[in-house]
Enzyme design. Structure first.
Site, PDB file in Angstrom:
ATOM      1  CB  SER A  34      -0.913   0.034   1.221  1.00 25.71           C
ATOM      2  OG  SER A  34      -1.622   1.258   1.249  1.00 25.71           O
ATOM      3  CD  GLU A  87      -7.306   3.680   0.752  1.00 24.78           C
ATOM      4  OE1 GLU A  87      -6.358   2.909   1.049  1.00 24.78           O
ATOM      5  OE2 GLU A  87      -7.621   3.930  -0.429  1.00 24.78           O
ATOM      6  CE  LYS A  92      -3.065  -2.546  -0.131  1.00 26.05           C
ATOM      7  NZ  LYS A  92      -4.027  -2.404  -1.166  1.00 26.05           N
ATOM      8  CG  HIS A 143      -4.740  -0.528   4.312  1.00 28.87           C
ATOM      9  ND1 HIS A 143      -5.020  -0.124   3.023  1.00 28.87           N
ATOM     10  CD2 HIS A 143      -3.924   0.415   4.829  1.00 28.87           C
ATOM     11  CE1 HIS A 143      -4.392   1.014   2.786  1.00 28.87           C
ATOM     12  NE2 HIS A 143      -3.713   1.355   3.858  1.00 28.87           N
ATOM     13  CG  ASN A 144      -7.341  -1.384   0.087  1.00 29.22           C
ATOM     14  OD1 ASN A 144      -6.287  -1.263   0.705  1.00 29.22           O
ATOM     15  ND2 ASN A 144      -7.390  -1.516  -1.217  1.00 29.22           N
TER      16      ASN A 144
END
Ligand code: 2AM
Length: 485
Positions: A131, A193, A186, A189-190
């Site tokens: 990222s 976000e 991940k 995480h997105n």
């Protein structure tokens, strides 16, 4: 000739090229390859010009021959079938102990499947989140590797050399866990976000529509926020976007069509939360907010007929901006609490041994959600490795206590003015639900039992005993569970 390549990288789009340059900056000899082979020479003659330790390969066979054993081959290609295709193409050239790394945004079930498949053939596999966008790849991304545990020592040095570092100098890359764990983290995480971006957009909308602030005034607000608890990459770029004017002196942000795109990782996070039964409501709202924004024509039509309140803001604007800041901070705590709840449940389901403080540290630098806030999350898990929920950590409890009145006032005023704040609102509703000893699910269970004989447990009987009431006098006393309807 002795093979010289430390690692090969397939996929010379921007992310792939930048990772190669980054690895090369740190002293690694990298072999570059791409499906469209002409791009190899383009890269060598352009971005990689003058670097004799970046070696171009014009076939898979040549690429493999250039690599030291055990071979390490990283894929930076489009997620989905291209990854499976490359794995199949590579297999005949590899031998036991060689490692394939997928650095794309693959869906974690694919990574689970691929890890098992390649381990079954004696190879090693890593699926890793990378990222930080193009800049991150070039100068230090946050890296989240998972897969075959035996592969970690093979890449640890390279990955920890090229990754971002925290302000204390710690690498933003650590082993996440087995098979799909890296890509799961991940994905989360997105999703987070998505949530962070939506929260910032809601703060912007309340200030713009509710308070009538100009872009310049909001630029100053975000600049101020970025100096405190909200210090983060996303607040920083929001400040810069609000301050940006093009060569004609136009404020670009005002010219941009208000329909959001998405590539699917927020949706994956939400789908996974539904599969696992974890209320990750804020990310869900963030995904739906993008969907609603995309219904532009319908919204334009509806805006002409559906009326909202005429309420205008009256009061102290500066004080209300502070209310909005606190609402954003408290909502963000709820969002991260939900994200970590999700990872905890996924770890149970998929048998990963996740280190939550370590994950916060990996996200502390390099990635899109990097922030001072993540340092606080790391500290919370340092205080209590087994912390069951961020909301009950001493520090975060304190922040919410301090922000709560403002949070409620910001939500209430936005609702009164008819400015949509779905993420602020859902965060507050979650907080109030989570801290409720008793929710109305007693009535819900009664309804289910009434129409479907689904039975219920009683507060005055041990858990696990189920009861059915003949609510109407007509339904009989047989519960649905007893005849498995
Ligand atoms: P290309 O340059 O040959 O298109 C990002 O798109 C990277 O993924 C590029 O290196 C691209 O290769 C590669 N890629 C995209 N689709 C692919 C496919 N179906 N098979 C192999 N590589 C693919």
């Amino acid at each position: 000739m002795e093979p010289k390549g430390d690692i090969a990288l397939i996929g010379l789009a921007v992310m792939g090229q930048n990772l190669i340059l980054n690895m090369n900056d740190h002293g690694y000899t990298v072999v570059a390859y791409n499906r469209t082979v002409s791009k190899v020479d383009e890269f060598l003659n352009d971005a990689a010009k003058g670097r004799d330790t970046i070696i171009g390969a014009h076939s898979i066979e040549e690429m493999v021959k250039l690599l030291k054993r055990p071979r390490k081959i990283m894929l930076m290609v489009k997620a989905g079938k291209p990854v499976d295709d490359f794995i199949e193409t590579l297999l005949p050239y590899l031998e036991a102990g060689d490692l394939i790394i997928d650095g794309g945004n693959s869906h974690f079930p694919d990574t689970i499947r691929r890890t098992k498949y390649l381990e079954g053939k004696g190879l090693l596999y890593i699926g890793t989140g990378v990222s930080g966008g193009e800049d991150g790849a070039r100068f230090g991304p946050s890296i989240m590797p998972g897969g075959s545990p035996a592969a970690w020592p093979m890449v640890k040095e390279i990955f920890q050399a090229i990754c971002a570092k925290t302000p204390d100098g710690e690498p933003c890359c650590d082993w996440i866990g087995e098979d799909g764990a890296g890509h799961y983290v991940k994905m989360t995480h997105n999703g987070i976000e998505y949530g962070d971006m939506q929260l910032i957009c809601e703060a912007y909308q309340v200030m713009k529509v509710g308070l009538g602030l100009t872009n310049q005034e909001m630029y100053e607000v975000f600049a101020e926020w970025n100096k405190g608890e909200l210090d983060s990459y996303l607040i920083e770029i929001t400040r810069d976007i609000l301050g940006y004017t093009d060569e004609n002196g136009e404020q670009v942000v005002d010219k941009i069509l208000d329909t959001a795109g998405q590539k699917g990782t927020g949706k994956w996070t939400t789908v996974s939360s539904l599969d696992l039964g974890i209320p990750v409501t804020l990310i869900g709202e963030a995904v739906y907010a993008r969907c609603l924004s995309a219904m532009k024509d319908e919204r334009v039509a509806a805006s002409k007929t559906l009326k909202g309140p005429k309420t205008k803001f009256r009061g102290d604007r500066k004080a209300f901006v502070e209310d909005i800041r606190r609402a954003l901070l408290a909502s963000k705590i709820v969002s991260y609490a939900q994200g970590f709840m999700l990872m905890r449940e996924a770890a149970k389901e998929y048998k990963w041994n996740l280190n939550y403080g370590g994950i916060a540290l990996v996200w502390r630098g390099g990635c899109i959600i990097r922030s001072a806030f993540l340092g606080k999350i790391k500290e919370a898990f340092d205080r209590d490795r087994k912390l069951s929920n961020l909301l009950i950590d001493k520090y975060f409890r304190g922040v919410i206590a301090r922000c709560q009145t403002s949070w409620r006032r910001a939500v209430a005023k936005a609702v009164q003015m008819g400015v949509p704040v779905p993420a602020f609102t859902t965060a507050l509703a979650f907080y109030d639900g989570y801290r409720s000893e008793r929710l109305p699910a007693n009535l819900l269970q009664a309804q289910r039992d009434y129409f479907g004989a689904h039975t219920y447990e009683r507060i005055d009987k041990p858990r696990g005993q189920f009861f059915h009431t003949n609510w109407t006098g007509r339904g009989g006393t047989v519960a649905s569970g007893q005849y498995n309807a």
